[in-house]
Write an enzyme that holds these catalytic residues in place. Structure first.
Site, short mmCIF file in Angstrom:
data_model
loop_
_atom_site.label_atom_id
_atom_site.label_comp_id
_atom_site.label_asym_id
_atom_site.label_seq_id
_atom_site.Cartn_x
_atom_site.Cartn_y
_atom_site.Cartn_z
N HIS A 61 0.85 -1.20 0.00
CA HIS A 61 0.00 0.00 0.00
C HIS A 61 0.89 1.25 0.00
O HIS A 61 0.63 2.22 0.72
CB HIS A 61 -0.93 0.02 1.22
N TYR A 332 3.67 -5.40 9.81
CA TYR A 332 3.54 -3.94 9.79
C TYR A 332 4.62 -3.30 10.66
O TYR A 332 5.16 -2.25 10.32
CB TYR A 332 2.16 -3.50 10.31
C1 HEM Z 1 -0.84 -11.99 6.17
C2 HEM Z 1 -1.56 -10.99 5.73
C3 HEM Z 1 -1.02 -9.60 5.50
C4 HEM Z 1 0.25 -9.14 5.41
C5 HEM Z 1 1.53 -9.93 5.51
C6 HEM Z 1 0.19 -7.70 5.21
C7 HEM Z 1 1.28 -6.87 5.07
C8 HEM Z 1 1.25 -5.49 5.03
C9 HEM Z 1 2.37 -4.61 5.15
C10 HEM Z 1 3.79 -5.03 5.32
C11 HEM Z 1 1.93 -3.34 5.10
C12 HEM Z 1 2.75 -2.05 5.21
C13 HEM Z 1 2.66 -1.55 6.67
C14 HEM Z 1 3.44 -0.28 6.98
O1 HEM Z 1 4.53 -0.06 6.47
O2 HEM Z 1 2.96 0.52 7.81
C15 HEM Z 1 0.52 -3.42 4.94
C16 HEM Z 1 -0.31 -2.34 4.82
C17 HEM Z 1 -1.67 -2.44 4.82
N1 HEM Z 1 -2.45 -3.57 4.87
FE1 HEM Z 1 -1.79 -5.44 5.03
N2 HEM Z 1 -1.13 -7.33 5.18
C18 HEM Z 1 -1.89 -8.45 5.37
C19 HEM Z 1 -3.27 -8.52 5.43
C20 HEM Z 1 -4.11 -7.45 5.35
C21 HEM Z 1 -5.54 -7.50 5.47
C22 HEM Z 1 -6.37 -8.75 5.76
C23 HEM Z 1 -5.98 -6.23 5.34
C24 HEM Z 1 -7.40 -5.71 5.38
C25 HEM Z 1 -8.28 -6.07 6.29
C26 HEM Z 1 -4.83 -5.38 5.12
C27 HEM Z 1 -4.87 -4.02 4.95
C28 HEM Z 1 -3.76 -3.20 4.89
C29 HEM Z 1 -3.85 -1.76 4.82
C30 HEM Z 1 -5.11 -0.93 4.81
C31 HEM Z 1 -2.53 -1.28 4.76
C32 HEM Z 1 -2.08 0.16 4.65
C33 HEM Z 1 -1.94 0.74 6.04
C34 HEM Z 1 -1.45 2.15 5.99
O3 HEM Z 1 -2.06 2.95 5.25
O4 HEM Z 1 -0.49 2.45 6.69
N3 HEM Z 1 -3.72 -6.15 5.12
N4 HEM Z 1 0.12 -4.74 4.89
#
Ligand code: HEM
Length: 360
Positions: A61, A332
């Site tokens: 993202h 995260y």
């Molecule tokens: C094993 C499952 C998942 C992994 C490994 C993963 C991994 C990640 C990582 C590494 C980031 C970047 C975080 C940062 O630098 O602050 C991220 C961002 C994000 N993920 Fe996931 N994610 C997963 C599942 C999900 C699910 C199920 C959702 C929704 C319900 C989701 C929604 C988001 C959102 C909205 C962001 C952006 C957050 C922001 O704007 O800072 N993710 N994800």
């Protein structure tokens, strides 16, 4: 439900986007297969491989914008939870809207998956962080399926430029629950505006009442604006940053609103498997309304230095046993620590990230 049509062009287009999204995660973190399902350590989760995208950005993202506004609760959730978020009249919110692609400089049209992250700070000093996508459920029952097995199955075959049907079939045999997700993804519309998008929390949580009673819930942010859908033809002609330009133009006119809808589980509904939606007829309550008034570039805004770890919840809300929540928390936090280190810790404007837990 009909079978997934692996011959359809639309299906392959969707699979390619999924491969890109999940594959970017895999490359960015160099996942090892050993860590999934157990407590995460930084040594297991990360390698020192160079990142495919510019330093200082989220590893997923990556392209986003900070938002600010106010959450105003209704009185519907207060009997179910002692969280101050359901009684304080006006709660300041820092948030982020983003495109679910790793590349922070890619075109908005590259993915139809978009996201909303929120941080509510209540006057009792507590925080509620959440991160939601416009997806109704998770593809697989575990993190291994999404981060390792799905990217492998969807990786384009060098000979055809498309995923290998045999590998996709083998993946679906191992993760039959993913079929409904792939079918959903194949027909999911391309949003033309963040304004009309519904964002789903997907994972289950508990609301905890004053008498200790726990109610399992899943929440969504339901927009008050209508959904704007782009046709495939329109998509060819939109600007590189059309989603962000639209957001700024809308906010220059008036605030945007989303209702927080909580779906209440009944006994027997799965609280540890985000690939299984609960029946639609489950009771829903509107717990409050989010008003978004401002958008600020992510390099400058308060969201830049926030880790929207969904396991950070206030008293009155508890995380469920859903293993994806733990996997997300670890991922995260490591992404946060890496990107903050890359931009220089001293530059943080509002550093409210979760401190790194030393590797065992
Ligand atoms: C094993 C499952 C998942 C992994 C490994 C993963 C991994 C990640 C990582 C590494 C980031 C970047 C975080 C940062 O630098 O602050 C991220 C961002 C994000 N993920 Fe996931 N994610 C997963 C599942 C999900 C699910 C199920 C959702 C929704 C319900 C989701 C929604 C988001 C959102 C909205 C962001 C952006 C957050 C922001 O704007 O800072 N993710 N994800």
């Amino acid at each position: 439900m009909s079978k997934l049509d692996l011959k359809s062009k639309r299906t392959w287009g969707a699979l390619a986007v999924i491969a890109l999204t999940a594959g970017a995660l895999t490359t960015a973190f160099a996942w090892t297969e050993g860590w999934i399902g157990s407590r995460l350590t930084s040594a297991q989760l990360f390698s020192e491989t160079p990142q495919p995208f510019p330093p200082g950005f989220r590893r997923a993202h990556g392209k986003g914008i900070c938002i600010a506004g106010t959450f105003r609760p209704t009185d519907a959730a207060a009997p179910l939870s002692t969280a101050r978020a359901f009684t304080e009249p006006n709660i300041p919110v820092v948030g982020r809207l983003a495109i679910a692609m790793g590349d922070p400089h890619g075109p908005d049209s590259a993915s139809n998956v978009v996201s909303m992250a929120l941080l509510l700070k209540t006057d009792d000093g507590q925080q509620w962080r959440m991160a939601m996508n416009n997806q109704p459920y998770f593809p697989t029952h575990n993190a291994q399926g999404f981060t390792v097995d799905m990217p492998k199955a969807m990786a384009p075959d060098p000979a055809t430029g498309k995923p290998d049907p045999a590998r996709v079939a083998a993946f679906l045999k191992q993760y039959p629950e993913a079929e409904k997700f792939l079918k959903w993804a194949a027909q999911a519309p391309q949003p033309g505006s963040f304004g009309g998008v519904e964002f789903d929390g997907i994972n289950a949580f508990y609301l905890v009442a004053a008498d200790g009673k726990r109610q399992a819930v899943r929440w969504s942010m339901r927009p008050q604006e209508p959904f704007v859908q782009l046709s495939q033809d329109q998509l060819q002609h939109v600007g590189h940053d059309y989603m962000f330009e639209d957001l700024r133009a809308r906010l220059a006119q008036k605030p945007l609103h989303w209702d927080m809808v909580m779906q209440l589980a009944e006994p027997g509904d799965p609280v540890d498997d985000p690939s299984l939606p609960w029946p639609q007829e489950r009771k829903q309550i509107v717990a409050g309304t989010l008003e978004v008034t401002q958008a600020v570039e992510q390099a400058e805004g308060a969201c830049r230095d926030v880790n929207f770890d969904p396991t950070i919840v206030p008293t009155g809300i508890e995380i469920s046993d859903d293993p994806i929540l733990q996997a997300r928390s670890g991922a995260y936090t490591h992404s946060f620590n890496r990107r903050e280190r890359e931009i220089g810790y001293g530059k943080a404007t509002d550093a409210v990230g979760k401190p790194e837990v030393p590797s065992k």
